[in-house]
Design a protein around this motif. Structure first.
Motif, PDB file in Angstrom:
ATOM      1  N   ILE A   1       0.849  -1.202   0.000  1.00  0.00           N
ATOM      2  CA  ILE A   1       0.000   0.000   0.000  1.00  0.00           C
ATOM      3  C   ILE A   1       0.880   1.246   0.000  1.00  0.00           C
ATOM      4  O   ILE A   1       0.611   2.216  -0.728  1.00  0.00           O
ATOM      5  CB  ILE A   1      -0.956   0.007   1.216  1.00  0.00           C
ATOM      6  CG1 ILE A   1      -1.865  -1.232   1.204  1.00  0.00           C
ATOM      7  CG2 ILE A   1      -1.762   1.299   1.270  1.00  0.00           C
ATOM      8  CD1 ILE A   1      -2.754  -1.371  -0.011  1.00  0.00           C
TER       9      ILE A   1
ATOM     10  N   THR B   1       0.859   4.009  -2.979  1.00  0.00           N
ATOM     11  CA  THR B   1       0.675   5.427  -2.649  1.00  0.00           C
ATOM     12  C   THR B   1       1.809   6.263  -3.232  1.00  0.00           C
ATOM     13  O   THR B   1       1.585   7.340  -3.795  1.00  0.00           O
ATOM     14  CB  THR B   1       0.575   5.612  -1.120  1.00  0.00           C
ATOM     15  OG1 THR B   1      -0.530   4.836  -0.640  1.00  0.00           O
ATOM     16  CG2 THR B   1       0.374   7.074  -0.750  1.00  0.00           C
ATOM     17  N   GLU B   2       3.030   5.745  -3.120  1.00  0.00           N
ATOM     18  CA  GLU B   2       4.187   6.457  -3.678  1.00  0.00           C
ATOM     19  C   GLU B   2       4.118   6.527  -5.198  1.00  0.00           C
ATOM     20  O   GLU B   2       4.504   7.542  -5.800  1.00  0.00           O
ATOM     21  CB  GLU B   2       5.486   5.781  -3.226  1.00  0.00           C
ATOM     22  CG  GLU B   2       5.770   5.992  -1.748  1.00  0.00           C
ATOM     23  CD  GLU B   2       6.915   5.132  -1.217  1.00  0.00           C
ATOM     24  OE1 GLU B   2       7.451   4.262  -1.952  1.00  0.00           O
ATOM     25  OE2 GLU B   2       7.278   5.331  -0.035  1.00  0.00           O
TER      26      GLU B   2
ATOM     27  N   PHE C   1       1.369   6.654  -7.030  1.00  0.00           N
ATOM     28  CA  PHE C   1       0.396   7.698  -7.353  1.00  0.00           C
ATOM     29  C   PHE C   1       1.019   9.077  -7.160  1.00  0.00           C
ATOM     30  O   PHE C   1       0.829   9.967  -7.989  1.00  0.00           O
ATOM     31  CB  PHE C   1      -0.870   7.548  -6.496  1.00  0.00           C
ATOM     32  CG  PHE C   1      -1.887   6.620  -7.085  1.00  0.00           C
ATOM     33  CD1 PHE C   1      -2.906   7.107  -7.898  1.00  0.00           C
ATOM     34  CD2 PHE C   1      -1.844   5.261  -6.829  1.00  0.00           C
ATOM     35  CE1 PHE C   1      -3.854   6.250  -8.445  1.00  0.00           C
ATOM     36  CE2 PHE C   1      -2.782   4.398  -7.362  1.00  0.00           C
ATOM     37  CZ  PHE C   1      -3.788   4.892  -8.172  1.00  0.00           C
TER      38      PHE C   1
ATOM     39  N   LEU D   1      -8.467  -0.085  -3.178  1.00  0.00           N
ATOM     40  CA  LEU D   1      -7.220   0.677  -3.294  1.00  0.00           C
ATOM     41  C   LEU D   1      -7.478   2.180  -3.194  1.00  0.00           C
ATOM     42  O   LEU D   1      -6.785   2.881  -2.451  1.00  0.00           O
ATOM     43  CB  LEU D   1      -6.494   0.363  -4.604  1.00  0.00           C
ATOM     44  CG  LEU D   1      -5.237   1.214  -4.848  1.00  0.00           C
ATOM     45  CD1 LEU D   1      -4.190   0.967  -3.769  1.00  0.00           C
ATOM     46  CD2 LEU D   1      -4.682   0.958  -6.229  1.00  0.00           C
ATOM     47  N   LEU D   2      -8.449   2.666  -3.937  1.00  0.00           N
ATOM     48  CA  LEU D   2      -8.724   4.108  -3.912  1.00  0.00           C
ATOM     49  C   LEU D   2      -9.069   4.582  -2.510  1.00  0.00           C
ATOM     50  O   LEU D   2      -8.691   5.686  -2.112  1.00  0.00           O
ATOM     51  CB  LEU D   2      -9.845   4.455  -4.905  1.00  0.00           C
ATOM     52  CG  LEU D   2      -9.521   4.229  -6.381  1.00  0.00           C
ATOM     53  CD1 LEU D   2     -10.742   4.524  -7.247  1.00  0.00           C
ATOM     54  CD2 LEU D   2      -8.319   5.029  -6.837  1.00  0.00           C
TER      55      LEU D   2
ATOM     56  N   LEU E   1      -5.839   5.284  -0.491  1.00  0.00           N
ATOM     57  CA  LEU E   1      -4.976   6.385  -0.910  1.00  0.00           C
ATOM     58  C   LEU E   1      -5.355   7.652  -0.146  1.00  0.00           C
ATOM     59  O   LEU E   1      -6.478   7.789   0.332  1.00  0.00           O
ATOM     60  CB  LEU E   1      -5.126   6.629  -2.417  1.00  0.00           C
ATOM     61  CG  LEU E   1      -4.657   5.509  -3.328  1.00  0.00           C
ATOM     62  CD1 LEU E   1      -5.003   5.842  -4.784  1.00  0.00           C
ATOM     63  CD2 LEU E   1      -3.176   5.240  -3.170  1.00  0.00           C
TER      64      LEU E   1
ATOM     65  N   ALA F   1      -5.157  12.241  -3.509  1.00  0.00           N
ATOM     66  CA  ALA F   1      -4.040  11.568  -4.182  1.00  0.00           C
ATOM     67  C   ALA F   1      -3.923  11.930  -5.659  1.00  0.00           C
ATOM     68  O   ALA F   1      -2.863  11.744  -6.256  1.00  0.00           O
ATOM     69  CB  ALA F   1      -4.171  10.058  -4.035  1.00  0.00           C
TER      70      ALA F   1
END
Length: 184
Positions: free
Chosen positions: A58, A62-63, A65, A89-90, A93, A97
């Motif tokens: 995760i 995140t990185e 995105f 997933l969304l 974030l 994001a």
């Protein structure tokens, strides 16, 4: 050259959605973009469903995105909405994001009855996450994505032409290199 994160929200290993995205990734790379593929199905289920924000997968997503200038989000339609794994997933974030990012939403489905999922399910979520610009998306019928014996795909001609246009609009919105001739 922009960095593009190409996200497949399909839970299936044999996903036509993922194959279509990887096909389109080739066009974006040929236009000079760095394309990073992300198949959400490869993120461990316990991290997604357990809302484990600190799980390495995760953190890495995140990185990715955060690093991207543009994001292509592809998902199959299930029950008139985008996939649950993409939603999971969304949800993990950061709220914004997609701030400052150009986003291309792509949806695949079995019938045109699902075409509204693009604008009434997926687009509002992307907008709520702060996307700077959501370009025209595209709905592709499953039957227009033909998988060959080698695992590659062929896209029906009319669909291929439409996808070329939306990918090129996305690329132009990113400030790309000159556009290429239409691909088949």
């Amino acid at each position: 050259m922009a960095t593009v994160l190409s996200v497949s929200g399909s839970p299936s290993v044999t996903s036509r959605t993922a194959k279509l995205l990887r096909h389109l990734d080739t066009r974006l790379a040929a236009q000079g973009h760095e394309v990073i593929p992300l198949d959400v199905r490869t993120i461990p289920a316990e991290a997604l469903l357990g809302a484990d924000f600190k799980h390495p997968a995760i953190v890495e997503a995140t990185e990715l995105f955060a690093r991207a200038d543009g994001v292509v989000i592809g998902t199959p339609v299930y029950k008139a909405a985008y996939s649950g794994v993409l939603k999971a997933l969304l949800d993990l974030l950061p709220q914004y994001a997609l701030t400052g990012k150009t986003v291309l939403p792509l949806v695949t489905g079995g019938s045109t009855a699902h075409v509204l999922a693009l604008d009434y399910a997926l687009r509002p979520v992307l907008n709520s996450m702060g996307a700077a610009h959501i370009v025209q998306g595209w709905f592709t019928l499953d039957k227009d994505i033909i998988t060959g014996e080698d695992g590659g795909i062929t896209v029906a001609p009319a669909t291929a032409e439409a996808l070329t246009q939306v990918v090129d609009q996305f690329s132009a919105a990113l400030g790309s290199a000159p556009l290429l001739a239409a691909a088949g």
